[in-house]
Design an enzyme around this catalytic site. Structure first.
Site, mmCIF file in Angstrom:
data_model
loop_
_atom_site.group_PDB
_atom_site.id
_atom_site.type_symbol
_atom_site.label_atom_id
_atom_site.label_comp_id
_atom_site.label_asym_id
_atom_site.label_seq_id
_atom_site.Cartn_x
_atom_site.Cartn_y
_atom_site.Cartn_z
ATOM 1 C CE LYS A 11 -4.424 80.112 -52.868
ATOM 2 N NZ LYS A 11 -4.589 78.976 -54.022
ATOM 3 C CG ASP A 44 -9.164 77.072 -50.090
ATOM 4 O OD1 ASP A 44 -9.708 77.295 -49.815
ATOM 5 O OD2 ASP A 44 -8.343 75.762 -51.265
#
Length: 217
Positions: free
Chosen positions: A121, A139
């Site tokens: 991420k 997320d």
């Protein structure tokens, strides 16, 4: 699950709701963005933005951060969750940038993920926001919205959510789509009290229809 056309329609509607969606972490350089994103894990962007001005003023470059005592770094970020581990990670990250990448933030996901504190991420956020390289960072907001709208399977892993979105959305839109979904999830389709009533995506959202007691014909 939503097909490709419906998924793109959903993103278009989210974009109309949040046309100014953008990364909310404040940073002046790719290095500072990298550090800010590492610090943002399991913390709010607001809390990170409150701590980083003093941190970046003291340690604006990999050289200065790598040389800083851990306890001094901790003192500057102690308002952020998991600050002790994060202090060690950002110091080690700065050091590895110097030894492995000549002090420059690398431009590939694989290289970024060799840095302490950097996962998939974080790498995607840095690539997209610092260098404009297409990617979708998943997320909690992106994952929640994707599953509530049934864009992906309910039991999909974070990687599977990312791969599904990449298949259903044009590559040139990936970075903006990521920010749009975050804004939609952060300010509208929230975890505890989503604004289902009057939501322009309610017609696509089975979960929202159930919450409002709407029965499908």
């Amino acid at each position: 699950m939503l097909n490709q056309a419906k998924t793109r329609e959903a993103l278009q509607i989210m974009g109309e709701m949040f046309p100014e969606a953008h990364g909310e972490l404040v940073a002046a350089t790719p290095f500072q963005l990298l550090i800010a994103v590492i610090l943002s894990a399991q913390a709010t962007d607001v809390s990170v933005n409150k701590a980083t001005p003093a941190l970046f003023a003291a340690y604006p470059t990999p050289e200065t951060l790598a040389q800083a005592p851990v306890e001094e770094i901790i003192a500057k970020i102690k308002t952020i969750g998991l600050y002790r581990n994060k202090a060690k990670n950002i110091k080690a990250c700065a050091a590895k940038l110097l030894t492995d990448f000549n002090g420059e933030v690398p431009h590939t996901k694989e290289e970024l993920m060799t840095l302490p504190g950097v996962g998939r991420k974080t790498a995607n956020v840095v690539l997209g926001d610092a260098f404009g390289i297409p990617g979708i960072a998943v997320d909690t907001h992106v994952e929640r919205v994707s599953k509530r709208l049934h864009i992906c399977k309910q039991d999909a892993t974070v990687l599977q959510v990312e791969e599904t979105l990449m298949k259903k959305l044009p590559k040139k839109t990936w970075v903006h789509a990521h920010h749009t979904m975050i804004f939609f999830g952060r300010y509208h389709c929230t975890a505890r009290s989503p604004k289902c009533e009057g939501c322009p995506l309610l017609f696509l959202c089975q979960d929202g229809q159930k919450r409002l007691g709407i029965k499908k014909n």
